[in-house]
Structures are given as structure tokens and as C-alpha cells.
Design a protein around this motif. Structure first.
Motif, mmCIF file in Angstrom:
data_model
loop_
_atom_site.group_PDB
_atom_site.id
_atom_site.type_symbol
_atom_site.label_atom_id
_atom_site.label_comp_id
_atom_site.label_asym_id
_atom_site.label_seq_id
_atom_site.Cartn_x
_atom_site.Cartn_y
_atom_site.Cartn_z
ATOM 1 N N GLY A 38 0.122 -2.307 -8.645
ATOM 2 C CA GLY A 38 1.101 -1.326 -9.099
ATOM 3 C C GLY A 38 1.989 -1.848 -10.197
ATOM 4 O O GLY A 38 1.923 -3.021 -10.587
ATOM 5 N N LEU A 39 2.818 -0.966 -10.679
ATOM 6 C CA LEU A 39 3.787 -1.283 -11.715
ATOM 7 C C LEU A 39 5.163 -0.882 -11.196
ATOM 8 O O LEU A 39 5.352 0.244 -10.716
ATOM 9 C CB LEU A 39 3.464 -0.514 -13.000
ATOM 10 N N GLY A 40 6.116 -1.807 -11.293
ATOM 11 C CA GLY A 40 7.431 -1.537 -10.722
ATOM 12 C C GLY A 40 8.562 -1.963 -11.633
ATOM 13 O O GLY A 40 8.353 -2.584 -12.683
ATOM 14 N N TYR A 41 9.775 -1.630 -11.205
ATOM 15 C CA TYR A 41 10.980 -1.952 -11.959
ATOM 16 C C TYR A 41 12.051 -2.412 -10.966
ATOM 17 O O TYR A 41 12.370 -1.691 -10.010
ATOM 18 C CB TYR A 41 11.468 -0.725 -12.725
ATOM 19 N N ILE A 42 12.567 -3.620 -11.175
ATOM 20 C CA ILE A 42 13.610 -4.183 -10.319
ATOM 21 C C ILE A 42 14.941 -4.121 -11.053
ATOM 22 O O ILE A 42 15.039 -4.523 -12.221
ATOM 23 C CB ILE A 42 13.309 -5.652 -9.960
ATOM 24 N N LYS A 43 15.963 -3.645 -10.367
ATOM 25 C CA LYS A 43 17.311 -3.644 -10.912
ATOM 26 C C LYS A 43 18.257 -4.138 -9.833
ATOM 27 O O LYS A 43 18.205 -3.662 -8.688
ATOM 28 C CB LYS A 43 17.720 -2.243 -11.369
ATOM 29 N N GLY A 61 4.470 -6.404 -12.555
ATOM 30 C CA GLY A 61 3.139 -5.956 -12.177
ATOM 31 C C GLY A 61 2.721 -6.620 -10.882
ATOM 32 O O GLY A 61 3.066 -7.784 -10.638
ATOM 33 N N THR A 62 1.988 -5.907 -10.038
ATOM 34 C CA THR A 62 1.612 -6.407 -8.715
ATOM 35 C C THR A 62 0.121 -6.235 -8.490
ATOM 36 O O THR A 62 -0.466 -5.214 -8.855
ATOM 37 C CB THR A 62 2.365 -5.643 -7.610
ATOM 38 N N ASN A 119 6.522 -7.781 -1.416
ATOM 39 C CA ASN A 119 5.861 -7.323 -0.178
ATOM 40 C C ASN A 119 6.550 -6.146 0.506
ATOM 41 O O ASN A 119 6.558 -6.055 1.734
ATOM 42 C CB ASN A 119 5.721 -8.486 0.812
ATOM 43 N N TRP A 120 7.085 -5.235 -0.288
ATOM 44 C CA TRP A 120 7.594 -3.999 0.282
ATOM 45 C C TRP A 120 6.435 -3.074 0.704
ATOM 46 O O TRP A 120 6.648 -2.118 1.458
ATOM 47 C CB TRP A 120 8.476 -3.270 -0.726
ATOM 48 N N PHE A 121 5.230 -3.325 0.228
ATOM 49 C CA PHE A 121 4.083 -2.466 0.536
ATOM 50 C C PHE A 121 2.832 -3.317 0.557
ATOM 51 O O PHE A 121 2.770 -4.393 -0.045
ATOM 52 C CB PHE A 121 3.935 -1.364 -0.519
ATOM 53 N N ASN A 122 1.814 -2.875 1.268
ATOM 54 C CA ASN A 122 0.513 -3.549 1.247
ATOM 55 C C ASN A 122 -0.627 -2.547 1.096
ATOM 56 O O ASN A 122 -1.797 -2.897 1.245
ATOM 57 C CB ASN A 122 0.309 -4.425 2.487
ATOM 58 N N THR A 123 -0.275 -1.304 0.814
ATOM 59 C CA THR A 123 -1.240 -0.250 0.538
ATOM 60 C C THR A 123 -0.487 0.935 -0.066
ATOM 61 O O THR A 123 0.732 1.064 0.126
ATOM 62 C CB THR A 123 -1.970 0.203 1.824
ATOM 63 N N ALA A 124 -1.211 1.771 -0.783
ATOM 64 C CA ALA A 124 -0.606 3.006 -1.284
ATOM 65 C C ALA A 124 -0.744 4.139 -0.285
ATOM 66 O O ALA A 124 -0.107 5.183 -0.435
ATOM 67 C CB ALA A 124 -1.257 3.404 -2.609
ATOM 68 N N ALA A 125 -1.564 3.956 0.745
ATOM 69 C CA ALA A 125 -1.797 4.999 1.744
ATOM 70 C C ALA A 125 -0.650 5.044 2.740
ATOM 71 O O ALA A 125 -0.351 4.042 3.404
ATOM 72 C CB ALA A 125 -3.112 4.742 2.464
ATOM 73 N N ALA A 126 0.016 6.183 2.839
ATOM 74 C CA ALA A 126 1.103 6.335 3.801
ATOM 75 C C ALA A 126 0.543 6.484 5.208
ATOM 76 O O ALA A 126 -0.529 7.063 5.404
ATOM 77 C CB ALA A 126 1.959 7.540 3.446
#
Length: 337
Positions: A260-265, A303-304, A55-62
Motif C-alpha cells: 500500500g501507499l500511506g501518509y504519516i503525520k 510505501g509498504t 503493522n496497523w494492517f496485514n491484509t486489505a480484506a476486512a
């Protein structure tokens, strides 16, 4: 605020309170105890790193210049069966063996449960009686008591800076009890690429990228609950994660969908600190100071998919992540523009 903090504290206490049983294995020697602790704790700390990055984001629109949003976020990573146990191979240990002579067994991690109990034999040299053996029960984990979930919760804020740029912050203020202290903070930068296109106003979707960092400090005082004499005994944890995410979302007035598609490190380091006096171990009654430090790492693609409802100042979103630890999240948001 208090309820958000208590949920985060509960998750940390759930894992660290089980980790205190590891000190009993110091009778087998520091290296054996460290090896066991690393395998035992890793599924729990790795699960938390996935949970805390939802839940770092809830839309791609800034958000536009001056637009803001304040959110209460609740996350939970799900525990799979494969995370509840690990293979303990006695060949990897110097002084540990199973009672029945088995070369290896699947035993509980901090997320699992040994049912029935599993015992090992620990060998040590007594300065008077020579070679001795002690029977020790391996620690179980949280088992079904957690509902197979690892929760995290925090407050989050977002502010639009214009030109498709948005900054974010999340935190849990430092909370302390008699045995536990915990604090968390994080920050992120989201950039909407479609804002830079001439046709931005007519495009049906927004596309953006996000980079976010999260940090947790936690400590659990073992002095009263430890089974070994000594003082200033504690487990301290330091966790740092990075999230890199590509996001797309619809641009509808009320209900929108995003993914979206993300990468956690990330890396989680746990330190067993204090003085431990093992009276029947390989070091006899000599004190052991700050026995060991262990760490676990995550590096995973996720994947989100999510949805967001917007009604004036009030917004509600829910999302699901597929990764090594699947997780889901709900956010209650209040925003302007």
C-alpha cells in the motif's frame, strides 16, 4: 505482556537517557539550550513516530461481522547515517562557539556519536568576575549501541463490524520504574471498498483504506542523574500521530501478499521540567523553572509491502516500509474468521 512493555520502555529510555545531558547547556542560556535540544532530539522522536505506525494492517480484506484477531506486534525503524548528525552553526547561537573557531560542525544527534568528543566554549557574565568562558562537552547519542534500530512493541486487536468495516486498537499498559513511566494507545478504522462491489466474491484482490491514530505519554526523572542542582527535574514527552493508508492484498487461502501507499503525520513534544540552579551561567545562581519545550514534526509518504501466512487460528505476517525512516515489522496473530 511484560516483554512487550519492556521493549517499548527500552526504546524510550534509550533516547531520553541521552537527552538528560542537554541540561548542562543551560549554562549557555535557555534559548541556546533549547535550540540545541530541538536539533539533537528531533531525529530520535521522528524515528519513533515512524516505528510506532508499522503493522496497523496485514491484509486489505476486512473481517466479517464478529471476526476478530489478537496480535503481538514488534516494529523497528532503521537509523540512516543522515539521522545521526546535524549541523551546529554557531551563528545561530548567542553564547556558544567551537574551541578551534570553526563556524559550524556536524555533531551527534541523539542517534549518533561524537568520536572523538566535541567541545564548545560557553560565554557568560559573572556578577563578580565579569565575562567568563566555560568548556562543555557536547552530548553524544546512542551511536552503534542501538544496532541502528528504534524498536516499538505492543498488543493489537481487530474486530469486524460487517459491510467491509473493521475497527482496531493497540496499546501498551502504563509501566513505571524508578526513573521512567510510559504508556501508549491507538485506534484505527479500516474500510474495504471491494466489499461494496457486486463481484466481490470473485475478485482476486481486496482494496481498502485505513485511518489510524496513536498516542504516547512518557516521562524520565532527571533529579538523580542531572548535573545541575535543583529539584523535580524531568523530561516529559507527548507524541501524537495519524496514519492514512491505501491497501491492496491478494485473497488466497494460506499465503497472501499485501502492500500500500500511506501518509504519516505527527508531532512529538518534549518538555524539560523542574527547577535548575545554574551557578556559573548567564543567570548566575538564579533558579530556572521549567526551562523549555521543544517539538518535532513528521509528514511523510511511505510505501509498504508484506506477506501473511494463515494456518487455522494462527497467522504470521512480516512487512517492510520505505519512507524517511525505513522500518520493518513482524506480527504473531491469533484470529477467528
Amino acid at each position: 505482556m511484560k516483554k512487550v512493555s519492556l521493549l517499548m520502555l527500552l526504546c524510550f529510555v534509550t533516547i531520553t537517557s541521552k537527552a538528560q545531558d542537554i541540561d548542562a547547556l543551560l549554562a549557555a542560556g535557555v534559548e541556546d539550550a533549547e535550540r540545541f535540544a530541538n536539533d539533537y532530539l528531533a531525529p530520535g522522536t521522528n524515528g519513533l513516530m515512524h516505528s510506532m505506525n508499522a503493522n496497523w494492517f496485514n491484509t486489505a480484506a476486512a473481517k466479517p461481522l464478529g471476526g476478530f484477531e489478537i496480535s503481538v506486534i514488534v516494529n523497528a525503524a532503521s537509523v540512516k547515517d543522515e539521522n545521526k548528525k546535524f549541523n551546529l552553526n554557531v551563528a545561530d547561537y548567542e553564547n556558544v562557539s567551537f574551541e578551534d573557531g570553526s563556524p559550524s560542525k556536524m555533531v551527534a544527534s541523539v542517534l549518533g556519536e561524537n568520536d572523538p568528543a566535541i567541545f564548545v566554549e560557553v560565554e557568560y557574565d559573572d556578577p563578580i568576575f565579569g565575562n567568563q568562558t566555560e568548556r562543555i562537552e557536547l552530548p553524544s547519542g546512542i551511536g552503534e549501541g542501538s544496532g541502528n534500530l528504534l524498536p516499538t512493541a505492543f498488543l493489537q486487536g481487530a474486530l469486524g463490524l460487517g459491510k467491509g468495516i473493521e475497527i482496531k486498537g493497540r496499546f501498551v499498559p502504563k509501566i513505571e520504574t524508578d526513573d521512567v513511566s510510559l504508556s501508549m494507545y491507538g485506534g484505527g478504522l479500516q474500510v474495504e471498498f471491494t466489499k461494496w462491489l457486486p463481484a466481490d466474491k470473485v475478485l482476486p484482490v481486496a482494496i481498502s483504506g485505513l485511518v489510524a491514530y496513536t498516542h504516547i505519554d512518557g516521562a524520565y526523572d532527571l533529579t538523580e542523574s542531572s548535573g545541575i542542582d535543583g529539584n523535580d527535574q524531568s523530561i516529559e514527552n507527548n507524541t501524537n500521530t495519524w496514519l492514512f493508508q491505501l491497501i491492496a492484498s491478494t485473497k488466497l487461502p494460506v499465503i497472501n501478499f499485501y502492500g500500500g501507499l500511506g501518509y504519516i503525520k505527527g508531532t512529538s513534544e518534549s518538555n524539560l521540567l523542574g527547577t535548575y540552579i545554574v551557578t556559573n551561567g548567564p543567570v548566575s545562581s538564579d533558579p530556572i523553572v521549567d526551562p523549555f519545550s521543544i517539538s518535532s514534526d513528521v509528514a511523510a509518504v511511505r510505501g509498504t509491502i508484506g506477506t501473511k501466512l494463515k494456518l487455522g487460528f494462527f497467522r504470521l505476517n512480516a512487512e517492510y516500509h520505505v519512507s524517511e525512516f525505513d522500518s520493518f515489522s513482524v506480527g504473531v496473530n491469533f484470529g477467528f474468521r
